[in-house]
Scaffold this motif. Structure first.
Motif, short mmCIF file in Angstrom:
data_model
loop_
_atom_site.label_atom_id
_atom_site.label_comp_id
_atom_site.label_asym_id
_atom_site.label_seq_id
_atom_site.Cartn_x
_atom_site.Cartn_y
_atom_site.Cartn_z
N ASP A 122 -10.10 -0.79 -5.51
CA ASP A 122 -10.63 -0.29 -4.27
C ASP A 122 -11.67 0.84 -4.65
O ASP A 122 -11.13 1.87 -4.85
CB ASP A 122 -9.72 -0.01 -3.24
N TYR A 173 -8.27 8.66 -4.03
CA TYR A 173 -7.24 9.00 -4.72
C TYR A 173 -7.15 8.20 -5.93
O TYR A 173 -6.60 8.55 -7.18
CB TYR A 173 -5.94 9.05 -3.90
N LEU A 174 -7.68 6.89 -5.90
CA LEU A 174 -7.53 5.96 -6.84
C LEU A 174 -8.35 6.39 -7.94
O LEU A 174 -8.22 6.46 -9.14
CB LEU A 174 -7.79 4.77 -6.34
N LYS A 175 -9.54 7.10 -7.51
CA LYS A 175 -10.70 7.57 -8.61
C LYS A 175 -9.98 8.92 -9.28
O LYS A 175 -10.10 8.99 -10.37
CB LYS A 175 -11.80 8.04 -7.77
N TYR A 181 -1.04 5.12 -9.23
CA TYR A 181 -0.90 3.72 -8.45
C TYR A 181 -0.19 2.88 -9.52
O TYR A 181 0.68 2.18 -9.51
CB TYR A 181 -2.35 3.41 -8.24
N ILE A 237 -6.19 -3.23 -4.31
CA ILE A 237 -5.77 -2.05 -4.15
C ILE A 237 -6.12 -1.19 -5.39
O ILE A 237 -7.02 -0.06 -5.55
CB ILE A 237 -4.31 -1.53 -4.02
N ARG A 266 1.10 -1.28 -0.02
CA ARG A 266 -0.04 0.01 0.07
C ARG A 266 0.98 1.27 0.01
O ARG A 266 0.61 2.14 -0.75
CB ARG A 266 -1.08 -0.06 1.23
N SER A 290 2.07 2.09 -3.27
CA SER A 290 1.46 2.77 -4.55
C SER A 290 1.45 4.06 -4.68
O SER A 290 0.84 4.56 -5.75
CB SER A 290 0.09 2.30 -4.22
N THR A 291 2.00 4.78 -3.87
CA THR A 291 2.00 6.36 -4.14
C THR A 291 3.65 6.87 -3.99
O THR A 291 4.25 6.33 -3.27
CB THR A 291 1.06 7.10 -3.32
N THR A 333 -13.45 2.66 -2.96
CA THR A 333 -13.66 3.55 -1.74
C THR A 333 -12.24 4.47 -1.51
O THR A 333 -12.57 5.50 -0.83
CB THR A 333 -13.72 2.86 -0.35
N ASP A 334 -11.49 4.22 -2.38
CA ASP A 334 -10.28 5.01 -2.55
C ASP A 334 -10.34 6.17 -3.21
O ASP A 334 -10.28 6.18 -4.69
CB ASP A 334 -8.90 4.32 -2.89
#
Length: 163
Positions: free
Chosen positions: A109, A114-116, A122, A106, A71, A74-75, A111-112
């Motif tokens: 996810d 930042y991923l959206k 990522y 990940i 995790r 990932s950034t 609910t993340d």
């Protein structure tokens, strides 16, 4: 050639390090839950946590926090190279067997937030990590990135395949 004054400084630094190493490692070894301490450290003081992980020869400790390490990988952050170094200290075969399901979780996810908004971040960080670990992992990730709706994620696949 190293100057005499730099040789003396080197010896002083070595001596200082050796004087603090024993009490620090004694405290570390007396901890009841090193994995919990590392997880806490990765949230509060990453640099120190990574230093302990790099010094530790306890593979089980590292394995127990693989998800936390992935995790964190990932950034981008100031300790990402130390993070990758810790992951690469583990058995490569074991990491390759266990990392992909974590990365897949990940990357899916919902609910993340930042991923959206920044999914390419990522994909790029995982591609960098996979590039250091295993060609098969990297190729599967790049195939996935190439099929993504976001053009920036597709660009990650293009960038890594052009290397």
């Amino acid at each position: 050639m190293l100057s005499e004054s730099d040789k003396a400084r080197w010896e002083k630094m070595r001596s200082l390090l050796n004087r603090v190493r024993y009490p620090v490692l004694t405290e570390w070894n007396s901890m009841e839950d090193q994995a919990a301490a590392i997880r806490y450290g990765l949230q509060t003081e990453k640099f120190t946590a990574y230093e302990f992980l790099l010094l530790s020869s306890d593979d089980e400790l590292k394995k127990s926090i693989l998800e936390t390490l992935v995790r964190s990988a990932s950034t981008a952050h100031s300790s990402i190279y130390k993070n990758r170094a810790v992951i690469k200290l583990m058995s490569r075969r074991w990491v390759i067997k266990h990392i992909e399901p974590i990365v897949n979780q990940i990357l899916t996810d919902e609910t993340d937030p930042y991923l959206k908004t920044e999914p390419d971040e990522y994909y790029r960080r995982f591609a960098e990590l996979y590039d250091e670990l295993d060609d098969g992992l990297l190729e599967r990730l790049l195939d996935r990135a190439a099929q993504h709706d976001d053009p920036d994620v597709k660009e990650v696949a293009e960038d890594f395949r052009e290397r």
